[in-house]
Design an enzyme around this catalytic site. Structure first.
Site, PDB file in Angstrom:
ATOM      1  N   LYS A 257      33.815  40.430  45.785  1.00  0.00           N
ATOM      2  CA  LYS A 257      34.576  41.487  45.120  1.00  0.00           C
ATOM      3  C   LYS A 257      33.842  42.818  45.160  1.00  0.00           C
ATOM      4  O   LYS A 257      34.456  43.871  45.288  1.00  0.00           O
ATOM      5  CB  LYS A 257      34.866  41.114  43.657  1.00  0.00           C
ATOM      6  CG  LYS A 257      35.985  40.118  43.509  1.00  0.00           C
ATOM      7  CD  LYS A 257      36.550  40.128  42.103  1.00  0.00           C
ATOM      8  CE  LYS A 257      37.705  39.145  41.982  1.00  0.00           C
ATOM      9  NZ  LYS A 257      38.184  39.030  40.611  1.00  0.00           N
TER      10      LYS A 257
ATOM     11  N   LYS B  56      42.046  33.452  51.324  1.00  0.00           N
ATOM     12  CA  LYS B  56      42.715  32.850  50.165  1.00  0.00           C
ATOM     13  C   LYS B  56      43.965  33.642  49.779  1.00  0.00           C
ATOM     14  O   LYS B  56      43.952  34.872  49.834  1.00  0.00           O
ATOM     15  CB  LYS B  56      41.718  32.849  48.997  1.00  0.00           C
ATOM     16  CG  LYS B  56      42.092  31.981  47.832  1.00  0.00           C
ATOM     17  CD  LYS B  56      41.083  32.131  46.698  1.00  0.00           C
ATOM     18  CE  LYS B  56      41.212  33.478  46.009  1.00  0.00           C
ATOM     19  NZ  LYS B  56      40.518  33.576  44.718  1.00  0.00           N
TER      20      LYS B  56
ATOM     21  N   LYS C 249      46.533  37.409  44.286  1.00  0.00           N
ATOM     22  CA  LYS C 249      47.428  38.406  43.697  1.00  0.00           C
ATOM     23  C   LYS C 249      46.969  39.820  44.043  1.00  0.00           C
ATOM     24  O   LYS C 249      47.715  40.759  43.889  1.00  0.00           O
ATOM     25  CB  LYS C 249      47.556  38.202  42.184  1.00  0.00           C
ATOM     26  CG  LYS C 249      46.272  38.062  41.407  1.00  0.00           C
ATOM     27  CD  LYS C 249      46.547  37.745  39.925  1.00  0.00           C
ATOM     28  CE  LYS C 249      46.202  36.336  39.577  1.00  0.00           C
ATOM     29  NZ  LYS C 249      46.170  35.857  38.286  1.00  0.00           N
TER      30      LYS C 249
HETATM   31  P1  AMP Z   1      42.888  33.873  39.037  1.00  0.00           P
HETATM   32  O1  AMP Z   1      44.242  34.275  39.463  1.00  0.00           O
HETATM   33  O2  AMP Z   1      41.820  34.344  39.964  1.00  0.00           O
HETATM   34  O3  AMP Z   1      42.603  34.161  37.596  1.00  0.00           O
HETATM   35  O4  AMP Z   1      42.854  32.290  39.160  1.00  0.00           O
HETATM   36  C1  AMP Z   1      43.398  31.436  38.187  1.00  0.00           C
HETATM   37  C2  AMP Z   1      43.363  30.001  38.652  1.00  0.00           C
HETATM   38  O5  AMP Z   1      44.169  29.836  39.822  1.00  0.00           O
HETATM   39  C3  AMP Z   1      41.963  29.508  39.010  1.00  0.00           C
HETATM   40  O6  AMP Z   1      41.836  28.155  38.621  1.00  0.00           O
HETATM   41  C4  AMP Z   1      41.936  29.625  40.501  1.00  0.00           C
HETATM   42  O7  AMP Z   1      41.032  28.731  41.106  1.00  0.00           O
HETATM   43  C5  AMP Z   1      43.379  29.275  40.870  1.00  0.00           C
HETATM   44  N1  AMP Z   1      43.759  29.915  42.143  1.00  0.00           N
HETATM   45  C6  AMP Z   1      43.886  31.239  42.388  1.00  0.00           C
HETATM   46  N2  AMP Z   1      44.233  31.466  43.670  1.00  0.00           N
HETATM   47  C7  AMP Z   1      44.296  30.240  44.261  1.00  0.00           C
HETATM   48  C8  AMP Z   1      44.605  29.789  45.587  1.00  0.00           C
HETATM   49  N3  AMP Z   1      44.906  30.650  46.557  1.00  0.00           N
HETATM   50  N4  AMP Z   1      44.598  28.452  45.818  1.00  0.00           N
HETATM   51  C9  AMP Z   1      44.314  27.567  44.831  1.00  0.00           C
HETATM   52  N5  AMP Z   1      44.013  27.933  43.567  1.00  0.00           N
HETATM   53  C10 AMP Z   1      44.005  29.246  43.278  1.00  0.00           C
END
Ligand code: AMP
Ligand code: TRP
Length: 347
Positions: free
Chosen positions: A123, A206, A209
């Site tokens: 990041k 990956k 968002k």
């Molecule tokens: P975040 O949106 O970064 O707060 O992620 C929230 C949850 O979603 C965490 O457990 C991440 O590991 C999971 N997550 C986010 N993006 C992915 C992805 N592309 N594939 C699988 N899990 C994801």
């Protein structure tokens, strides 16, 4: 198959997890995290789920958008099957135990540990002198989120594994430094066919968002047409699907679509490849698009319905925060006693 949850130490099983409301929820969040959250709740385990608004501001958020994204994520959780009566659902800023314990953990974690966090390095990139101090300290606050409840199991996507290892290191060091067996050593729960959903435009990145291209992801707010179009336009290759997963080794985009199919259909990737062996993407993508629309559309419609009554969402989050506080407050008060803070307002 999800492995049965086991608690090796003398702490009752308790699930905690969080998602940042720094944008809309994606298919990655749904398959990597949310689906698991619902599963654990439905297994009858105590489940605590948090919209980590304090984590979101480690990169600047427009206040109105942050409020909207927090409510929308709450709606997404409920629409996906989180029942606020059975699970505790709340936003992090409303339970001050998180930041209190977060500060204490800043004093337990070592600079060297933090510097090894790959998510920070990714990041911050070349800009590391110019990112917030909060972004660097972020994993210590994440450890505090979990430990404020003495949670034993944390369902997450693959990308959070290193942060959970850090959480274990912090708990171990705290226990050692103060000669206590106070914090459990958390177990990551990284399960399902899609623990790392990749971008629809690039199978080596990956799905996120924060990706500038909306075509790279499926948002839980996308309508049926948009979902179908994004899948039909997803990057793939010219070959037919092989008959074993081995045949997908060097085909990251194809592998990603097979994983997504498997996770949505509740099958293993092997079962999907057996079913579609020899199929061209001209056949597989429309089948995947239909499946995605069938599974996601009801969630999207329910989110839209819930978002019409933001006051009710706030009420649900507030009630969740009160329940969360009732668990976390006494734990953090005990931490104050352990580390030598005089609780002078209570004597
Ligand atoms: P975040 O949106 O970064 O707060 O992620 C929230 C949850 O979603 C965490 O457990 C991440 O590991 C999971 N997550 C986010 N993006 C992915 C992805 N592309 N594939 C699988 N899990 C994801
Ligand atoms: N760091 C997680 C992510 O970006 C979000 C998060 C914050 C979290 N606190 C948590 C996840 C506690 C699990 C448990 O994906």
């Amino acid at each position: 198959m999800p492995s049965p949850v086991q608690t090796p130490q003398a702490f009752p099983t308790r699930i905690f997890s969080g998602i940042q409301p720094s944008g809309g929820l994606t298919l990655g969040n749904y398959l990597g995290a949310l689906q698991r959250f619902v599963e654990k709740q439905d297994e009858g385990i105590e489940t605590i789920y948090c919209l980590v608004d304090m984590h979101a501001i480690t990169t600047w958020q427009d206040p109105a958008k942050l409020r909207h994204a927090t409510r929308e994520a709450a709606a997404g959780f409920i629409a996906a099957g989180i029942d606020p009566a059975r699970s505790i659902l709340f936003n992090q800023s409303q339970v001050t135990a998180h930041v209190e314990l977060g500060w204490i953990f800043n004093c337990v974690a070592r600079m060297g540990w933090m510097s090894r966090m790959t998510q920070f390095k990714d990041k911050a990139g070349k800009n590391s002198e110019n990112v917030s101090l909060g972004l660097y300290a972020y994993p210590a606050l994440m450890a505090a989120d979990i430990m404020a409840y003495k949670a034993t199991h944390v369902p997450v996507g693959e990308d959070q594994k290193q942060h959970l290892e850090l959480c274990r290191d912090i708990a171990i060091k705290f226990n050692n430094d103060y000669g206590v067996n106070f914090f459990p050593i958390v177990e990551p729960v990284i399960e399902g066919a899609a623990t790392r959903v990749m971008s629809l435009r690039d199978g080596t990145n990956k799905m996120s968002k924060s990706d500038p291209s909306d075509q790279s992801r499926i948002n839980l707010t996308d309508d049926a047409d948009t979902i179908a179009k994004k899948i039909r336009k997803a990057k793939s290759d010219a070959d037919a699907l092989p008959d074993t997963l081995d045949g997908l080794k060097d085909r990251p985009e194809a592998r990603n679509l097979v994983n997504i199919f498997a996770a949505l259909a509740n099958l293993s990737p092997t079962q999907v490849i057996t079913q579609y062996a020899g199929a061209q993407f001209g056949t597989f993508k429309p089948a995947l698009a239909d499946l995605a629309v069938e599974k996601l559309s009801p969630i999207t419609s329910e989110m839209t319905r819930l978002m019409k009554d933001p006051a009710e969402i706030d009420r649900i989050l507030g009630a969740g925060a009160a329940r969360a506080d009732a668990i976390a407050r006494p734990i953090v008060d005990q931490v104050y006693d352990i580390i030598g803070m005089i609780r002078s307002r209570q004597v």
